[in-house]
Design a protein around this motif. Structure first.
Motif, short mmCIF file in Angstrom:
data_model
loop_
_atom_site.label_atom_id
_atom_site.label_comp_id
_atom_site.label_asym_id
_atom_site.label_seq_id
_atom_site.Cartn_x
_atom_site.Cartn_y
_atom_site.Cartn_z
N ILE A 8 0.96 -1.33 0.02
CA ILE A 8 0.00 0.03 0.00
C ILE A 8 0.94 1.29 -0.06
CG2 ILE A 8 -1.66 1.33 1.35
CD1 ILE A 8 -3.14 -1.33 2.32
N GLN A 9 1.95 1.06 0.83
CA GLN A 9 2.85 2.41 0.96
C GLN A 9 3.51 2.66 -0.39
OE1 GLN A 9 5.53 2.65 4.14
NE2 GLN A 9 6.27 4.42 3.49
N VAL A 10 3.82 1.74 -1.13
CA VAL A 10 4.48 1.87 -2.38
C VAL A 10 3.39 2.14 -3.42
CG1 VAL A 10 5.55 0.64 -4.25
CG2 VAL A 10 6.47 0.15 -2.18
N ALA A 11 2.33 1.87 -3.47
CA ALA A 11 1.36 2.23 -4.36
C ALA A 11 0.84 3.79 -4.17
CB ALA A 11 0.16 1.57 -4.27
N ALA A 12 0.78 3.89 -2.77
CA ALA A 12 0.51 5.50 -2.39
C ALA A 12 1.41 6.50 -2.90
CB ALA A 12 0.23 5.70 -0.90
N ASP A 13 2.89 6.17 -2.35
CA ASP A 13 3.87 7.04 -2.99
C ASP A 13 3.89 7.15 -4.61
OD1 ASP A 13 4.97 7.51 -0.53
OD2 ASP A 13 6.33 5.77 -1.00
N ILE A 14 3.45 6.14 -5.20
CA ILE A 14 3.40 6.30 -6.82
C ILE A 14 2.04 7.14 -7.27
CG2 ILE A 14 3.04 4.90 -8.87
CD1 ILE A 14 4.56 2.49 -7.70
N GLU A 15 1.24 6.78 -6.35
CA GLU A 15 -0.02 7.69 -6.94
C GLU A 15 0.03 9.17 -6.51
OE1 GLU A 15 -3.44 8.16 -8.78
OE2 GLU A 15 -2.69 6.12 -8.61
N LEU A 16 0.54 9.38 -5.51
CA LEU A 16 1.02 10.89 -5.18
C LEU A 16 2.01 11.40 -6.11
CD1 LEU A 16 1.31 10.69 -1.24
CD2 LEU A 16 -0.24 11.89 -2.48
N ASN A 17 2.94 10.66 -6.61
CA ASN A 17 3.71 11.25 -7.58
C ASN A 17 2.94 11.57 -9.06
OD1 ASN A 17 6.91 11.82 -6.85
ND2 ASN A 17 6.24 9.63 -5.95
N TRP A 18 2.10 10.55 -9.22
CA TRP A 18 1.30 10.80 -10.47
C TRP A 18 0.34 11.83 -10.34
CZ3 TRP A 18 1.62 8.53 -14.95
CH2 TRP A 18 0.55 8.61 -15.86
N PRO A 20 -0.38 15.35 -10.69
CA PRO A 20 0.00 16.63 -11.00
C PRO A 20 -0.20 18.06 -10.26
CG PRO A 20 -1.80 16.31 -12.46
CD PRO A 20 -1.73 15.07 -11.60
N GLU A 21 -1.07 17.86 -9.25
CA GLU A 21 -1.31 19.16 -8.48
C GLU A 21 -0.38 19.37 -7.42
OE1 GLU A 21 -5.48 17.74 -9.58
OE2 GLU A 21 -3.47 16.83 -9.19
N LEU A 22 0.42 18.15 -6.99
CA LEU A 22 1.39 17.78 -5.84
C LEU A 22 2.69 18.08 -6.12
CD1 LEU A 22 -0.51 15.01 -4.13
CD2 LEU A 22 -1.16 17.45 -3.80
N GLU A 23 3.47 18.80 -5.10
CA GLU A 23 4.82 18.50 -4.98
C GLU A 23 5.11 17.75 -3.84
OE1 GLU A 23 6.95 20.07 -6.90
OE2 GLU A 23 5.85 21.20 -7.93
N THR A 24 5.30 16.23 -4.19
CA THR A 24 5.20 15.24 -3.26
C THR A 24 6.59 15.18 -2.40
OG1 THR A 24 6.03 13.70 -4.96
CG2 THR A 24 3.55 13.72 -4.63
N GLU A 25 7.61 15.92 -2.55
CA GLU A 25 8.76 15.98 -1.74
C GLU A 25 8.44 16.38 -0.31
OE1 GLU A 25 9.03 18.51 -4.37
OE2 GLU A 25 8.90 16.95 -5.54
N ASP A 26 7.03 17.21 -0.11
CA ASP A 26 6.98 17.65 1.03
C ASP A 26 5.78 16.85 1.66
OD1 ASP A 26 8.95 19.56 1.04
OD2 ASP A 26 7.66 20.69 0.03
N VAL A 27 5.41 15.56 1.15
CA VAL A 27 4.23 14.61 1.68
C VAL A 27 5.01 13.41 2.16
CG1 VAL A 27 1.91 13.89 1.38
CG2 VAL A 27 2.71 16.09 0.48
N GLN A 28 4.71 12.91 3.29
CA GLN A 28 5.06 11.59 3.54
C GLN A 28 4.04 10.64 3.99
OE1 GLN A 28 6.52 14.32 5.68
NE2 GLN A 28 7.74 14.80 3.80
N ARG A 56 -7.22 7.72 -1.79
CA ARG A 56 -8.54 6.99 -2.00
C ARG A 56 -8.45 6.07 -3.22
NH1 ARG A 56 -10.28 11.92 0.10
NH2 ARG A 56 -10.85 11.69 2.35
N ARG A 57 -7.83 6.44 -4.22
CA ARG A 57 -7.62 5.73 -5.50
C ARG A 57 -6.66 4.57 -5.26
NH1 ARG A 57 -7.05 11.01 -7.75
NH2 ARG A 57 -4.96 10.67 -7.83
N VAL A 58 -5.97 4.34 -4.02
CA VAL A 58 -5.03 3.16 -3.82
C VAL A 58 -6.11 1.75 -3.21
CG1 VAL A 58 -3.07 2.27 -2.85
CG2 VAL A 58 -2.98 4.66 -3.65
N SER A 59 -5.54 0.63 -3.90
CA SER A 59 -6.49 -0.47 -3.45
C SER A 59 -5.75 -0.98 -2.15
CB SER A 59 -6.32 -1.75 -4.45
OG SER A 59 -6.90 -2.78 -4.21
N GLY A 60 -6.84 -1.47 -1.09
CA GLY A 60 -6.37 -1.73 0.06
C GLY A 60 -6.38 -0.85 1.08
N VAL A 61 -6.52 0.54 0.87
CA VAL A 61 -6.63 1.57 1.94
C VAL A 61 -7.88 1.19 2.84
CG1 VAL A 61 -6.57 3.82 2.55
CG2 VAL A 61 -4.95 3.07 0.77
#
Length: 240
Positions: A8-18, A20-28, A56-61
């Motif tokens: 789930i964590q790997v998928a969440a990181d990928i989704e956040l990077n995907w 476009p509205e986010l600068e994900t370096e500042d989101v953990q 919410r788009r990540v499966s298993g959350v």
């Protein structure tokens, strides 16, 4: 962390990077038993909401705890010259603000000086400067230039000439001294010259016309054209 939580964590990181509205370096992202906790900083409310939609788009959350903080970006200026340059450029681009308006900038405080003919021009300059980032206050010292009756009469005659469909008045100038109106510049024919005199004579402030308009032929520039009217035909008196 269980294997499912790592997925789930790997998928969440990928989704956040995907997203476009986010600068994900500042989101953990932290995951425990299917519960996702987000921490970090975003620049606006849209970024905060985008974080939630991404997870919410990540499966298993099973649950989302969005602890991301909204912290608007603050643009800092390196030098006093930056703000002064912005103020000067804004005045140049502003519609209705004459070039005679000048701005003096000191520590975020702007003083406007100069002279304009109309109140709306004075107000326009303050409106443009007051909305610039970094401007803390505006001291509007722009003066309204007094308009003499002579100037007003010249403008009225000029507008009357431009309204007349029988005259190309784009190169006609009007000067009034006492009650004498002097017409200078260029027209295309004797008929236009006469019509300019008649239009000027309709002004109640004019009793005499010195019609010095020159005639230019088609295809000849105004500066090289020769007048075809004898000097004695240039004067016309108007009975008061």
């Amino acid at each position: 962390m269980s294997r499912g939580d790592r997925v789930i964590q790997v998928a969440a990181d990928i989704e956040l990077n995907w997203t476009p509205e986010l600068e994900t370096e500042d989101v953990q992202v932290q995951v425990a038993n299917g519960v996702v906790t987000l921490t970090g900083v975003v620049g606006d409310e849209l970024g905060y909401l985008a974080c939630g939609r991404a997870i919410r788009r990540v499966s298993g959350v099973l649950e989302l705890r969005n602890n991301v903080t909204v912290q608007p970006c603050v643009i800092t200026r390196d030098t006093h010259a930056d703000l002064a340059g912005d103020v000067t450029q804004a005045l140049v681009w502003a519609a209705g603000v004459p070039r005679a308006v000048k701005a003096h900038v000191r520590s975020g405080h702007v003083t406007l000086t100069g002279q304009v003919e109309w109140t709306f021009q004075r107000d326009a300059a303050q409106h443009v400067i007051g909305h610039l980032a970094g401007v803390e206050s505006v001291d509007n010292q722009i003066a309204i230039r007094p308009r003499t009756p002579r100037t007003i009469d010249e403008e009225r005659i000029g507008r009357a000439l431009l309204r007349n469909p029988l005259i190309d008045a784009s190169d006609v100038n009007v000067t009034i001294i006492d009650t004498t109106a002097t017409l200078t510049g260029w027209v295309w024919s004797l008929a236009e010259k006469k019509q300019a005199g008649l239009t000027t004579g309709a002004s109640p402030c004019v009793t005499h016309i010195d019609n010095r308009l020159r005639i230019r032929s088609r295809g000849v520039t105004g500066l090289s054209a020769k007048s075809t009217t004898p000097p004695e035909a240039n004067q016309m008196a108007i009975k008061p």
